[in-house]
Design a protein around this motif. Structure first.
Motif, PDB file in Angstrom:
ATOM      1  N   MET A 159       0.536  -1.069   0.150  1.00 56.33           N
ATOM      2  CA  MET A 159       0.133   0.168   0.031  1.00 56.33           C
ATOM      3  C   MET A 159       1.047   1.077   0.025  1.00 56.33           C
ATOM      4  SD  MET A 159      -3.132  -1.315   2.710  1.00 56.33           S
ATOM      5  CE  MET A 159      -3.337   0.272   3.216  1.00 56.33           C
ATOM      6  N   GLY A 160       1.973   1.304   0.847  1.00 56.10           N
ATOM      7  CA  GLY A 160       3.034   2.571   0.819  1.00 56.10           C
ATOM      8  C   GLY A 160       3.736   2.737  -0.261  1.00 56.10           C
ATOM      9  N   GLY A 161       4.429   1.630  -0.964  1.00 54.00           N
ATOM     10  CA  GLY A 161       5.201   1.726  -1.910  1.00 54.00           C
ATOM     11  C   GLY A 161       6.572   2.362  -1.664  1.00 54.00           C
ATOM     12  N   ILE A 162       7.076   3.117  -2.596  1.00 58.50           N
ATOM     13  CA  ILE A 162       8.479   3.680  -2.335  1.00 58.50           C
ATOM     14  C   ILE A 162       8.422   5.303  -2.297  1.00 58.50           C
ATOM     15  CG2 ILE A 162      10.826   4.020  -3.569  1.00 58.50           C
ATOM     16  CD1 ILE A 162      10.290   1.553  -4.876  1.00 58.50           C
ATOM     17  N   LEU A 163       9.133   5.744  -1.204  1.00 57.28           N
ATOM     18  CA  LEU A 163       9.028   7.074  -0.884  1.00 57.28           C
ATOM     19  C   LEU A 163      10.485   7.619  -1.017  1.00 57.28           C
ATOM     20  CD1 LEU A 163       7.291   9.562  -0.217  1.00 57.28           C
ATOM     21  CD2 LEU A 163       7.882   8.992   2.109  1.00 57.28           C
ATOM     22  N   PRO A 164      10.754   8.397  -2.201  1.00 58.23           N
ATOM     23  CA  PRO A 164      12.267   8.578  -2.119  1.00 58.23           C
ATOM     24  C   PRO A 164      12.408   9.961  -1.480  1.00 58.23           C
ATOM     25  CG  PRO A 164      10.964   9.453  -4.197  1.00 58.23           C
ATOM     26  CD  PRO A 164      10.052   8.482  -3.318  1.00 58.23           C
ATOM     27  N   ARG A 165      13.405  10.181  -0.606  1.00 58.65           N
ATOM     28  CA  ARG A 165      13.919  11.181   0.344  1.00 58.65           C
ATOM     29  C   ARG A 165      15.407  11.749  -0.102  1.00 58.65           C
ATOM     30  NH1 ARG A 165      10.066  13.456   2.539  1.00 58.65           N
ATOM     31  NH2 ARG A 165       8.759  12.337   3.380  1.00 58.65           N
TER      32      ARG A 165
END
Length: 173
Positions: A159-165
């Motif tokens: 549900m969240g996936g990938i979050l680039p920071r």
């Protein structure tokens, strides 16, 4: 002690006919507006989505970094801060053959019971690794049983996936 006196009703008001006619007038106005199509009461849900209010937080999910690694280090702060105790974490180790084995830990198991979650956002605020987020576009949480609403680690990452920071903590190590 304060005594509140009721107003005296006239004989017309005692018949309750003015209130009855006023209610009937409002009902008739809504009925005519519905027949002419001026008001829409129902949404055709799967195709038409309701407008999400600006303060809606959404459901908590886990995210990975841009390299596909788990951001959660199983510090268990979100589990300790959760008021309804909806989060459960079983800490684990990263496999020895991984280049990040001696750097961090990862959760062996991670569960969020969505039947208990109150969407307060404390888990997101307390997470030092920014691994858990509340997705505002995810408001349709449903299931046929309680077991379907017990989200495990795999479903939370899906549900969240990938979050680039922008911060790459271990890039130079």
């Amino acid at each position: 002690m304060i005594v509140v006196r009721r107003p005296e009703l006239s004989w017309v008001e005692q018949l309750y006919l003015p209130g009855f006619w006023e209610g009937l007038k409002i009902t008739w106005r809504h009925f005519v507006a519905h027949l002419t199509g001026k008001t829409r009461i129902t949404l055709q849900y799967p195709e038409e989505r309701p407008a999400i209010p600006p303060g809606y937080r959404g459901a908590p999910v886990l995210v990975k970094d841009e390299e596909g690694r788990e951001k959660c280090v199983s510090c268990q702060l979100c589990e300790f801060i959760c008021p309804p105790r909806a989060i459960r974490i079983e800490p684990g180790e990263i496999p020895e053959d991984s280049p990040y084995a001696k750097v961090e830990k990862a959760p062996k198991e991670f569960w969020i019971d969505m039947t208990r979650c109150i969407f307060c956002g404390y888990c997101e605020e307390v997470c030092p690794e920014e691994a858990i987020f509340l997705l505002p576009q995810n408001y349709s949480l449903n299931g046929r049983s309680r077991e379907e609403l017990l989200h495990d680690k795999g479903k939370l990452y899906q549900m969240g996936g990938i979050l680039p920071r922008p911060i790459r903590k271990w890039a130079n190590k």
